[in-house]
Design an enzyme around this catalytic site. Sequence first.
Site, PDB file in Angstrom:
ATOM      1  N   HIS A 115       0.537  -1.158   0.025  1.00 30.39           N
ATOM      2  CA  HIS A 115      -0.422   0.199   0.304  1.00 30.39           C
ATOM      3  C   HIS A 115       1.134   1.301   0.068  1.00 30.39           C
ATOM      4  CE1 HIS A 115      -2.799   2.719   2.245  1.00 30.39           C
ATOM      5  NE2 HIS A 115      -3.057   3.116   1.149  1.00 30.39           N
ATOM      6  N   VAL A 154       5.984   2.923   1.345  1.00 30.58           N
ATOM      7  CA  VAL A 154       5.193   1.790   1.129  1.00 30.58           C
ATOM      8  C   VAL A 154       4.735   0.462   2.115  1.00 30.58           C
ATOM      9  CG1 VAL A 154       4.231  -1.012  -0.484  1.00 30.58           C
ATOM     10  CG2 VAL A 154       6.118   0.825  -1.217  1.00 30.58           C
ATOM     11  N   GLU A 155       3.351   0.700   2.388  1.00 29.54           N
ATOM     12  CA  GLU A 155       3.451  -0.579   3.595  1.00 29.54           C
ATOM     13  C   GLU A 155       3.073  -2.139   3.304  1.00 29.54           C
ATOM     14  OE1 GLU A 155       0.736   1.638   6.933  1.00 29.54           O
ATOM     15  OE2 GLU A 155      -0.342   2.071   5.215  1.00 29.54           O
ATOM     16  N   VAL A 156       3.441  -2.917   4.002  1.00 23.54           N
ATOM     17  CA  VAL A 156       3.599  -4.095   3.098  1.00 23.54           C
ATOM     18  C   VAL A 156       2.574  -5.026   4.083  1.00 23.54           C
ATOM     19  CG1 VAL A 156       5.120  -6.314   3.066  1.00 23.54           C
ATOM     20  CG2 VAL A 156       5.936  -4.410   1.861  1.00 23.54           C
ATOM     21  N   VAL A 198      -2.038   1.373   9.335  1.00 27.85           N
ATOM     22  CA  VAL A 198      -1.697   2.084  10.463  1.00 27.85           C
ATOM     23  C   VAL A 198      -1.131   3.285   9.307  1.00 27.85           C
ATOM     24  CG1 VAL A 198       0.581   2.879  11.282  1.00 27.85           C
ATOM     25  CG2 VAL A 198       0.118   0.914  11.099  1.00 27.85           C
TER      26      VAL A 198
END
Length: 308
Positions: A138, A149-151, A187
Amino acid sequence: MTSASEHLPLPADTVVAVIGAGTIGLSWARQFASHGHPVRIFDPRPDLATVVAAFAAEHPDLASHITRAESVADAVRGAGAIQESTPEKLEIKRRLLTDLAAAEPGHALILSSSSTLPASRMAEGLPDQVAARLLIGHPFNPPHLMPLVEVVPGDRTSPESTERALAFYRSVGREPVLLHREVAGFVGNRLQNAVLREAVHLVQTGVVSAADLDSLVTNSLGLRWAAVGPFEGMHLGGGPAGFRGFMEHIGPSFAAIDLHEPDLSAEGMDPVHRQVEEAYGSRGSAESAERRDRIQADILERRNVPPN
Ligand SMILES: NC(=O)c1ccc[n+]([C@@H]2O[C@H](COP(=O)([O-])OP(=O)(O)OC[C@H]3O[C@@H](n4cnc5c(N)ncnc54)[C@H](O)[C@@H]3O)[C@@H](O)[C@H]2O)c1
């Protein structure tokens, strides 16, 4: 702890498929291409050829890296990673993933830009060997500019895929953060949501105007948080006793500040909408977006300066 696979990002000549050529997909395409990847882009939108031609005209240095695909199967042929950025609708993403399961070669990472849909839900009904390679990647908008980038792996994502995703995003110049469990909104948007709720409440109750609230943030918290996050900021603000001392000293007073839910009804939001539109027009202008991006790019450049 790192494993061998984390040190194996995809070679720069590996094809990356971008599915969905909207705001996020086109920005991802720019980022992947600027790191040398051949990018195949697919979207059923009827103007895709025009969109890709406009992209090539705007970024002539990247034009040779971007190819328009005729179908999902055409886009993912030989791809090492697939970044899907289709609309935020579970049924659209599930249909796409079913098509992918039939079409893709069986080893590619399947990364979803989704802002809210967990990989575990998207993977329901998919074969294990596909679910094992599916996870959330994301970005913040626009991904060619925002490093985060939220993994977020799902309950069937393999640890190896998670490591490969982290390595892939690092290799294309992003700064991935791994979330250890799926949580609604991930988050970044949870934090944004917490601040926005209080901001709306403060404007609704006449404490501050919408434009002044923006000024307050850009001249204090926003500026600080581009350099240090809330924890390090408080650790520094706590003096010799650090964050622990800060919390012992001021923490109870902070905890006693009551936060309220905003009134999101049409009536409640009307004065807030009016203030925002009076300050910035009925929609954000291209000039304002360019200014925002320029300032953010300048900050990023400054952040790479070593500490003195
Ligand atoms: N816009 C943001 O700020 C933002 C930020 C982070 C993540 N995201 C996520 O990125 C994803 C895309 O968002 P966006 O803002 O780019 O949306 P968008 O509406 O700009 O683009 C979506 C594109 O997907 C295309 N599309 C529709 N069905 C498709 C299909 N079956 N196959 C391929 N393409 C298809 C549409 O034609 C459209 O061009 C969403 O999951 C969203 O939650 C958005």
